[in-house]
Design an enzyme around this catalytic site. Structure first.
Site, PDB file in Angstrom:
ATOM      1  N   GLY A  88      62.543  -5.148 -34.569  1.00  0.00           N
ATOM      2  CA  GLY A  88      63.094  -3.799 -34.569  1.00  0.00           C
ATOM      3  C   GLY A  88      63.901  -3.495 -33.327  1.00  0.00           C
ATOM      4  O   GLY A  88      64.691  -4.305 -32.852  1.00  0.00           O
ATOM      5  N   ALA A  89      63.693  -2.284 -32.783  1.00  0.00           N
ATOM      6  CA  ALA A  89      64.377  -1.862 -31.568  1.00  0.00           C
ATOM      7  C   ALA A  89      63.443  -0.939 -30.798  1.00  0.00           C
ATOM      8  O   ALA A  89      62.580  -0.286 -31.386  1.00  0.00           O
ATOM      9  CB  ALA A  89      65.691  -1.155 -31.899  1.00  0.00           C
ATOM     10  N   MET A  90      63.619  -0.876 -29.483  1.00  0.00           N
ATOM     11  CA  MET A  90      62.729  -0.088 -28.622  1.00  0.00           C
ATOM     12  C   MET A  90      63.540   0.714 -27.622  1.00  0.00           C
ATOM     13  O   MET A  90      64.443   0.200 -26.963  1.00  0.00           O
ATOM     14  CB  MET A  90      61.751  -1.017 -27.899  1.00  0.00           C
TER      15      MET A  90
ATOM     16  N   HIS B 100      65.866   9.028 -28.545  1.00  0.00           N
ATOM     17  CA  HIS B 100      64.627   8.912 -27.771  1.00  0.00           C
ATOM     18  C   HIS B 100      64.849   9.106 -26.277  1.00  0.00           C
ATOM     19  O   HIS B 100      63.886   9.371 -25.546  1.00  0.00           O
ATOM     20  CB  HIS B 100      64.003   7.532 -27.988  1.00  0.00           C
TER      21      HIS B 100
ATOM     22  N   GLU C 261      59.167  10.191 -32.805  1.00  0.00           N
ATOM     23  CA  GLU C 261      59.718   9.377 -33.886  1.00  0.00           C
ATOM     24  C   GLU C 261      60.394  10.196 -34.981  1.00  0.00           C
ATOM     25  O   GLU C 261      61.482   9.846 -35.448  1.00  0.00           O
ATOM     26  CB  GLU C 261      58.623   8.480 -34.471  1.00  0.00           C
TER      27      GLU C 261
ATOM     28  N   HIS D 226      69.080   6.481 -33.385  1.00  0.00           N
ATOM     29  CA  HIS D 226      67.638   6.760 -33.305  1.00  0.00           C
ATOM     30  C   HIS D 226      67.118   6.444 -31.902  1.00  0.00           C
ATOM     31  O   HIS D 226      66.453   7.274 -31.267  1.00  0.00           O
ATOM     32  CB  HIS D 226      66.900   5.922 -34.354  1.00  0.00           C
ATOM     33  N   GLU D 227      67.410   5.226 -31.424  1.00  0.00           N
ATOM     34  CA  GLU D 227      66.912   4.845 -30.102  1.00  0.00           C
ATOM     35  C   GLU D 227      67.541   5.706 -29.015  1.00  0.00           C
ATOM     36  O   GLU D 227      66.888   6.059 -28.027  1.00  0.00           O
ATOM     37  CB  GLU D 227      67.188   3.366 -29.844  1.00  0.00           C
TER      38      GLU D 227
END
Length: 813
Positions: free
Chosen positions: A260-262, A298, A317, A294-295
């Site tokens: 995924g991605a963080m 955050h 999230e 999305h990231e």
């Protein structure tokens, strides 16, 4: 002794006791080119409000030495180091070694098969920093972090704060990074390796992209698009949240064997599987854009303002998932992002919210192990849809004002759900307490129908509905299609709500509940017009209206109110009529899934053939040819189709691999063709494509070999586990697959190995969809009782879906 999971009570006590002033973390990566070890020295400076009290610091790596204010400490053996007799001001120093960098948590060493170069990444959500260095691993103890990293001389190191000072040493380099702003430890990161790097200036930001050298041509190909999306996202969020991203550097690092991605602050880590070796399709491009946004969201929801405890995980999230669709439609070329959301993730959320893992979006979380189990379809796609409804409910301008106030009040601190609700209530001018309770503290999905009495139309809820605003669309015939005659917004506060403003019923063919997809609710057509509704879905004029109709049909299928043949014909017709690039691929996947997984065995071939026919039709449009041929590679059943795929693939290596996997599944001899294609494919991970072909073979030796590599050895990169597993589990191979259904159950006690992301991927992707029955479903449910929470929830969710599939397979048209 087992590693303990931090409880909420412990976290609250520690937060009340301590203030962390800073972390100074010295990391040594010089052993990694030849060995597994990462060495760290973590120095934590903190104050204690009750001198003389005791607490603990988290450290699940091997402790070499630890001192508190100069006094030696003894590790507890449970991932904690007791800290007795705290002073008012304290300095903790812990030297640790993590040698499990192949399968352990927190840090991972990957070797590129193309050139044997080594890369290392770190990823810490929810509490995996403790596996690398000593820290107070809970979200509300935020502090500046200063990283010093010693790495091999040929490596580049990335971290949260840009502009490191680099010092040359003997056969190594030392990278000293500036202090970060106050961050939770799970938002920090170090990545390193002999990267290919691209940098670009945009709107005052210094943007960086990194990947392994063997993928340099792919990153070079996509860099302009990535930089454009990054610039657009930073501009949109800075304006929408009333706070520009406050750091000049923003890096994105694409790493091998990452899942995924963080959203690490200022330095997002991605799976390099997102760098498509073949030119990406429109849906793949849109997915990339949404993940990037999305990231990025955050940075505000999670990094700048952090949840106090994991019961507010949705604040991170769900908001990031909502915001990425909002930004995509408003600021990028992906203007059908919400339609793509409806066609894919939202359908999975509807199913999950009606099953055994349904839970309130906001719920009490006892410990971090439980928190790992709610990174799911309720928190993400349902949460995003609920927030879209909230913006509709209060109005977009007031919603933006509330967001700006929220960040202004809580920047660089921690916040709770109530803090957010207060800001939105003040800005929106309406009390949101009832909305909060109904939507965030209550599980389940509302269901709506319409009642007609002459020209009077009433929206009827099954039970007490949540407060919400939705729309009803009125459609009438215009030749071979339907056109919208009216769109009426309705605010729902009770079970029965009159719908006023619609044209006379005699002029209408379809009344579409939740038109524009403004809320999270399932719907049902008028029972007297059920069949007409199924036929009309493909005639609706927009991607979002067709998607709402498709969602209704899907929900009827999974609840046993429609057969696979009815649903398959409807979705395939929508696929043929679809005009939105964002929707065609998920719609094609849904039609093929219905044919393969939901249809009775006797109807499977006909439904699959219908999808193949739709693919051949779509392939006549040059703009959709590649997507259609990929779909045909999944559904082809004749030698003519396989020959066509080979003919039309040309230099498209990706399509050749797909066609080869389908030929293998159908029993063709493919060994020599696989060897030739493997030799010509420049992808450093082409061996995974060859393994995928072997996985599809109806051959016992091939199945045994692939299972060993995939499930036992875990040799397949995380980003490709789903691809190989899908080829392994094929319909009409039940006799071959039956032993592996039991092998899967044998894996359950170990599925959590490697941390949250691997646990979710292996538990979900390896789950058997064939060679099973309802007795097996009960076995899975029994096995789930002893599994860790993240695995348990995955097993329960998949077993519920499987039970629904099995029931559908017994219902004929």
């Amino acid at each position: 002794m087992a590693i303990r999971s931090l409880t909420r009570t412990e976290a609250e006590r520690r937060a009340a006791l301590l203030t962390v002033e800073r972390y100074d973390v010295d990391i040594d990566l010089t052993a990694l080119p030849e060995g597994p070890e990462v060495r760290c020295v973590s120095t934590v400076t903190f104050t204690c409000r009750e001198p003389g009290a005791e607490t603990f610091v988290d450290c699940a790596a091997r402790v070499v030495g630890a001192t508190l204010n100069g006094r030696s400490l003894t590790p507890g053996g449970d991932g904690r180091i007791p800290l007795p007799a705290l002073a008012g001001h304290n300095v903790l120093r812990v030297e640790s070694v993590q040698a499990d960098t192949a399968t352990g948590e927190g840090v991972h060493r990957a070797t590129d098969p193309a050139d044997d170069e080594v890369y290392v990444w770190m990823s810490f959500e929810p509490d995996e920093a403790r596996f690398v260095w000593a820290c107070f691993d809970q979200p509300d103890l935020k502090a500046p972090h200063a990283f010093t990293v010693t790495a091999p001389s040929g490596w580049t190191v990335t971290g949260n704060s840009g502009g490191p000072c680099v010092e040359e040493l003997d056969s190594a380099r030392r990278w000293t990074f500036p202090d970060t702003p106050p961050l939770s430890v799970y938002n920090t990161v170090i990545n390193a390796g002999p990267f290919h790097e691209i940098r670009r200036e945009a709107d005052g930001y210094d943007l960086g992209l990194y990947t392994r050298r063997s993928l340099a041509p792919v990153l070079d190909r996509d860099a302009d698009d990535v930089f454009t999306l990054t610039r657009q996202g930073l501009a949109f969020f800075g304006e929408a949240f009333g706070m520009p991203f406050p750091q000049r550097t923003y890096d994105q690092v694409f790493m091998p064997e990452f899942g995924g991605a963080m959203e690490n602050y200022g330095c997002v880590t991605w799976s390099d599987g997102f760098l498509r070796r073949a030119a990406p399709t429109p849906a793949e491009q849109e997915l990339f854009a949404k993940v990037l946004l999305h990231e990025m969201a955050h940075m505000w929801f999670g990094n700048i303002v952090t949840m106090r405890w994991w019961d507010d995980l949705w604040l991170n999230e769900a908001f990031a998932e909502f915001a990425c669709h909002w930004a995509a439609e408003r600021a990028t070329r992906f203007t059908d992002a919400w339609a793509g959301h409806l066609a894919g993730d939202k359908l999975r959320a509807y199913l999950a919210d009606q099953g055994p893992v349904s839970h309130p979006i906001h719920q009490p979380i006892h410990d971090v192990a439980q928190a790992a189990s709610i990174f799911d379809n309720i928190t993400y796609p349902k949460g995003a849809s609920v927030l879209q409804q909230l913006m509709t409910y209060v109005g977009e301008e007031r919603f933006r004002a509330g967001m700006s106030a929220y960040f202004a009040r809580h920047a660089w601190g921690s916040a709770t759900l109530q803090d957010l609700i207060d800001a939105l209530s003040e800005a929106g001018g309406r009390d949101l307490d009832a909305w909060r309770t109904a939507w965030l503290a209550t599980a389940g999905t509302d269901r709506f129908t319409l009642e007609r009495d002459g020209d009077d139309v009433t929206l009827v809820a099954a039970g007490d509905p949540r407060p919400q605003v939705l729309a009803v669309g009125a459609y009438g015939r215009n030749g071979e299609t339907l056109e919208r005659r009216a769109l009426v917004r309705v605010e729902v506060t009770r079970t029965r709500t009159p719908v006023t403003g619609l044209p006379p019923g005699t002029d209408l063919d379809v009344l579409l509940i939740n038109d524009e997809d403004l809320t999270f609710a399932t719907t049902r057509p008028d029972p007297t017009a059920r069949d007409a509704f199924f036929q009309a879905a493909a005639l609706l004029p927009t991607a979002i209206s067709r998607g709402v109709a498709t969602a209704t049909v899907w929900d009827m299928l999974v609840n046993g109110e429609a057969t696979a043949a009815e649903a398959g014909r409807c979705v395939t017709a929508v696929l043929t009529a679809e005009t939105s690039d964002a929707v065609i691929e998920p719609c094609l996947a849904l039609a093929a899934d219905i044919a393969e997984r939901w249809a009775p065995p006797g109807e499977r071939a006909a439904l699959t053939a219908a999808v193949a026919t739709a693919c051949r039709h779509l392939a006549t449009d040059p703009g959709r040819r590649r997507v259609a041929l990929r779909g045909l590679a999944r559904t082809a059943a004749t030698t003519d189709d396989l020959a066509r795929l080979r003919r039309e693939a040309g230099d498209d290596v990706d399509l050749r691999w797909r066609a080869l996997a389908r030929a293998a599944e159908l029993g063709e001899e493919v060994a020599s063709e696989t060897a030739v294609l493997l030799a010509r494919d420049p992808d450093p991970d082409a061996w995974v494509r060859a393994l995928t072909v072997r996985a599809a073979l109806p051959d016992p030796a091939a199945k045994a070999e692939v299972w060993q590599q995939l499930a036992v050895d875990r040799a397949v990169p995380l980003s490709a586990v789903g691809q190989v597993a899908t080829a392994f589990w094929r319909p009409a191979q039940d006799a071959l697959l039956a032993p592996y259904t039991e092998h899967y159950l044998d894996l359950v006690p170990r599925l959590h190995r490697g941390g949250m992301i691997p646990a979710m991927i292996y538990a979900g992707r390896l789950f058997p969809p064939y060679a099973i029955d309802l007795t097996y479903v009960e076995k899975v449910r029994h096995a789930s009782r002893e599994a860790v929470p993240v695995v348990r929830n995955t097993l329960l969710e998949r077993s519920d879906e499987l039970a629904r599939m099995l029931r559908s397979r017994t219902r004929t048209a």
